[in-house]
Structure formats: structure tokens, C-alpha cells
Scaffold this motif. Structure first.
Motif, short mmCIF file in Angstrom:
data_model
loop_
_atom_site.label_atom_id
_atom_site.label_comp_id
_atom_site.label_asym_id
_atom_site.label_seq_id
_atom_site.Cartn_x
_atom_site.Cartn_y
_atom_site.Cartn_z
N GLY A 258 72.36 55.94 12.23
CA GLY A 258 71.57 54.85 11.67
C GLY A 258 71.97 54.42 10.28
O GLY A 258 71.30 53.56 9.69
N SER A 259 73.03 54.97 9.70
CA SER A 259 73.44 54.75 8.31
C SER A 259 72.27 55.09 7.40
O SER A 259 71.23 55.57 7.85
CB SER A 259 73.92 53.31 8.07
OG SER A 259 72.82 52.40 7.96
N PHE A 260 72.39 54.86 6.11
CA PHE A 260 71.29 55.20 5.22
C PHE A 260 70.07 54.32 5.48
O PHE A 260 68.94 54.69 5.20
CB PHE A 260 71.72 55.11 3.74
CG PHE A 260 71.64 53.73 3.17
CD1 PHE A 260 70.53 53.34 2.43
CD2 PHE A 260 72.67 52.82 3.37
CE1 PHE A 260 70.46 52.05 1.91
CE2 PHE A 260 72.60 51.55 2.85
CZ PHE A 260 71.49 51.17 2.11
N LEU A 261 70.27 53.13 6.05
CA LEU A 261 69.15 52.24 6.35
C LEU A 261 68.29 52.79 7.49
O LEU A 261 67.17 52.31 7.72
CB LEU A 261 69.66 50.85 6.71
CG LEU A 261 70.33 50.07 5.56
CD1 LEU A 261 70.88 48.75 6.06
CD2 LEU A 261 69.34 49.85 4.42
N GLY A 262 68.79 53.79 8.21
CA GLY A 262 68.00 54.40 9.27
C GLY A 262 66.95 55.37 8.74
O GLY A 262 66.09 55.82 9.49
N ASN A 263 67.03 55.72 7.45
CA ASN A 263 66.03 56.58 6.80
C ASN A 263 65.92 57.95 7.47
O ASN A 263 64.83 58.49 7.62
CB ASN A 263 64.67 55.89 6.78
CG ASN A 263 64.72 54.53 6.11
OD1 ASN A 263 65.13 54.42 4.96
ND2 ASN A 263 64.35 53.48 6.82
N SER A 264 67.07 58.50 7.87
CA SER A 264 67.06 59.77 8.60
C SER A 264 66.94 60.99 7.71
O SER A 264 66.77 62.11 8.21
CB SER A 264 68.33 59.88 9.45
OG SER A 264 69.49 59.85 8.63
N GLY A 265 67.03 60.82 6.40
CA GLY A 265 66.83 61.94 5.49
C GLY A 265 65.35 62.28 5.37
O GLY A 265 64.48 61.52 5.80
N ARG A 266 65.06 63.43 4.81
CA ARG A 266 63.68 63.88 4.65
C ARG A 266 63.43 64.38 3.23
O ARG A 266 64.34 64.87 2.55
CB ARG A 266 63.37 65.03 5.61
CG ARG A 266 63.49 64.67 7.07
CD ARG A 266 62.33 63.81 7.54
NE ARG A 266 62.38 63.66 8.98
CZ ARG A 266 63.01 62.65 9.62
NH1 ARG A 266 63.66 61.74 8.91
NH2 ARG A 266 63.01 62.58 10.93
N VAL A 267 62.17 64.26 2.81
CA VAL A 267 61.69 64.90 1.59
C VAL A 267 60.51 65.78 1.98
O VAL A 267 59.55 65.30 2.60
CB VAL A 267 61.23 63.88 0.53
CG1 VAL A 267 60.71 64.61 -0.71
CG2 VAL A 267 62.36 62.94 0.15
N ASP A 268 60.58 67.07 1.66
CA ASP A 268 59.49 67.99 1.94
C ASP A 268 59.24 68.83 0.68
O ASP A 268 60.05 68.80 -0.27
CB ASP A 268 59.84 68.88 3.14
CG ASP A 268 58.62 69.54 3.77
OD1 ASP A 268 57.49 69.24 3.33
OD2 ASP A 268 58.79 70.34 4.70
N PHE A 269 58.15 69.57 0.67
CA PHE A 269 57.78 70.37 -0.49
C PHE A 269 57.27 71.74 -0.06
O PHE A 269 56.71 71.90 1.03
CB PHE A 269 56.66 69.69 -1.30
CG PHE A 269 57.01 68.36 -1.89
CD1 PHE A 269 57.50 68.27 -3.18
CD2 PHE A 269 56.86 67.20 -1.15
CE1 PHE A 269 57.82 67.04 -3.73
CE2 PHE A 269 57.17 65.96 -1.69
CZ PHE A 269 57.66 65.88 -2.98
N THR A 270 57.42 72.71 -0.93
CA THR A 270 56.74 73.98 -0.75
C THR A 270 55.28 73.79 -1.15
O THR A 270 54.93 72.85 -1.86
CB THR A 270 57.33 75.08 -1.64
OG1 THR A 270 57.18 74.70 -3.02
CG2 THR A 270 58.80 75.30 -1.33
#
Length: 278
Positions: A258-270
Motif C-alpha cells: 500500500g506504500s506509505f499512503l496505505g497507513n500500514s504502520g502502527r503506533v502503540d504504547f505500554t
């Protein structure tokens, strides 16, 4: 053409951190590259708002921002593109797209970040904390110490008075210590960062193999006694952990579908850790 460029520039604004460095070149056309690849050119503290191309794992990480929180969740920011079959996903059949989503959910379910801290420390004294994580697609994941588990409001942990003493110790997926990313920052400017990249990371949904690594920080406690929070933010990718989620370029290797426009990355927290400084 200018409308296209303006739209891409608008979407790129503020996006250069987390687990996805983005490079934009405009010379009659727009080119996006180097995603996901961490932040090889930036060795400094960051906060999670910078990863605008990532999706959020939990709604509570955007508490208080109303309807905007819903738009940031993976279900709407990432999976909606897959189901619609656009932005690189049109090459997959409807069944393949659903299978891809199933695989990506498995990546999230098997991605864990744990932070080990003492319950109390002496004011102004140094101590160690250890972050252990598994999962995430790689090839680069990133960790940042922040003051709260909030996607847009978190600040680097140093704003509360925590101080990193010496370069963080990064142990990669192969069990070996990593120094190359930190050493790109001049030693004379100090390498006491709250944010680090971990390279050479990989997971595979189909085989059930999940990469693992750890980071050890030496911190100096605030000088003033009190109760201080500490949280770790985790930036990771998903699509390179499944064969349906990427293509293989003969020169650049795996490229997320999806390239970066696919928003496939994640942000999570402890979870928030409150440490008593005495």
C-alpha cells in the motif's frame, strides 16, 4: 499536476518519524521512497505525533479528540483501503484482501512491548529500565520514551525530568548489540536519546515466527521527589510480515503493497508506569 503535488505535500506534512521515513522529490512528478525504513537520517528525540502515516492500535490512545480518533484506527485508516481495493491493493482479489487483513490482525495480536522499571528510585540517582518487544514486521522498528500514552499529546520523557545517561543499549533480533544507527549522531553532541531505531527486524505470519529485541536505558531520576509517569511508544510496520502485504523489487527488495499512503504502520504504547522518586 500542481493539485496532485499539493495534495501529497499536504499529506506528507509532519511525516518523517516512527518506523517510516518518507522522502519527497518534486521534479515534474512526485516520488515517494524509503518506507518503511525507520529514520536513518534523524537521530534525535521524537514524539508519536510525527508518525502521521501510521495507524493507531487503540482508541484510548487518542482520547479527547472526538471523531478524529476513529479515523486514526487501523480499521478505518488501513483496512478500509484494503477492502476498497485501491492504492496498491487493487491487484489482490476480494478473498486475498480479506486474507491480508486477517494476517495483519495477527501481526498486531502478536506484537507486544513490555517495560521493566523499578517501583521507586532515589531523586537524582541513575537506574536502568528494560524494554522487550516481539512482533512487528520490520525491517526497522522504533521505540520512544514519552510522558503519556497519547498519540498526539505525548511529549518526550525528558520533559518530565527523566534524563537518559549514555547511549541506549540496543540488542537486535539476532541477539547482537546494535550501534550503527546511534553512531550516525556525532558523539560530541551526545547520544543520550529517548528514541531509537532497531534494525534487521523481521516477523513472518505464515510461519508464526515473531522477531524479538530489547533496549536498555540508563536513566537519571528527577531531582525533585514525587510520582512521575513513564511510557514507551512503539512504532512498527505490518505488511512485510505477510507475502500478501508486499511486492519484491529487484533493487529495493520488499516494498509494502500500500506504500506509505496505505497507513500500514502502527503506533502503540505500554501501560503507564508511575515511579515514585524519593
Amino acid at each position: 499536476m500542481m493539485n496532485v503535488v499539493s495534495d501529497v505535500v499536504r499529506r506528507l506534512r509532519g511525516i518523517a518519524c516512527g518506523a517510516g521515513l518518507v522522502v519527497l522529490a518534486v521534479a515534474g512528478a512526485t516520488t515517494v521512497a524509503a518506507y518503511p525504513g525507520g529514520t536513518p537520517s534523524f537521530q534525535t528525540d521524537v514524539a508519536p505525533f510525527c508518525a502521521g502515516c501510521h495507524s493507531s492500535v487503540k482508541a484510548e490512545h487518542l482520547a479527547g479528540v472526538g471523531e478524529r480518533a476513529t479515523k486514526e484506527l487501523a480499521e478505518n485508516k488501513h483496512y478500509a483501503n484494503i477492502r476498497a481495493g485501491k492504492g496498491g491493493y487493487e491487484e489482490l482479489s476480494a478473498d486475498e484482501r480479506e486474507k491480508l487483513i486477517e494476517h495483519l490482525r495477527a501481526v498486531d495480536a502478536n506484537t507486544k512491548l513490555e517495560m521493566e522499571t523499578p517501583p521507586q528510585v532515589e531523586a537524582g540517582k541513575t537506574f536502568e529500565i528494560t524494554l522487550r518487544f516481539t512482533g512487528g514486521a520490520g525491517p526497522v522498528v522504533a521505540i520512544a520514551l514519552v510522558d503519556q500514552a497519547h498519540r498526539w499529546f505525548a511529549k518526550p520523557a525528558s520533559t518530565l525530568g527523566w534524563r537518559v545517561v549514555g547511549p541506549p543499549t540496543i540488542i537486535g533480533n539476532d541477539g547482537q548489540r546494535q550501534t550503527q544507527w546511534l553512531e550516525r549522531r556525532p558523539e560530541s553532541q551526545g547520544r543520550e536519546l529517548t528514541y531509537v531505531n532497531v534494525t534487521g527486524h523481521a516477523s513472518d505470519v505464515t510461519s508464526g515466527e515473531w522477531g524479538s529485541a530489547k533496549i536498555v536505558y540508563t536513566l537519571r531520576a528527577p531531582e525533585k521527589p514525587g510520582a512521575y509517569d513513564l511510557v514507551a511508544a512503539f512504532f512498527y510496520g505490518t505488511e512485510k510480515a505477510t507475502p500478501l502485504g508486499h511486492k519484491v523489487d529487484p533493487v529495493r527488495g520488499k516494498q509494502v503493497r500500500g506504500s506509505f499512503l496505505g497507513n500500514s504502520g502502527r503506533v502503540d504504547f505500554t501501560p503507564v508506569r508511575t515511579i515514585n522518586v524519593q
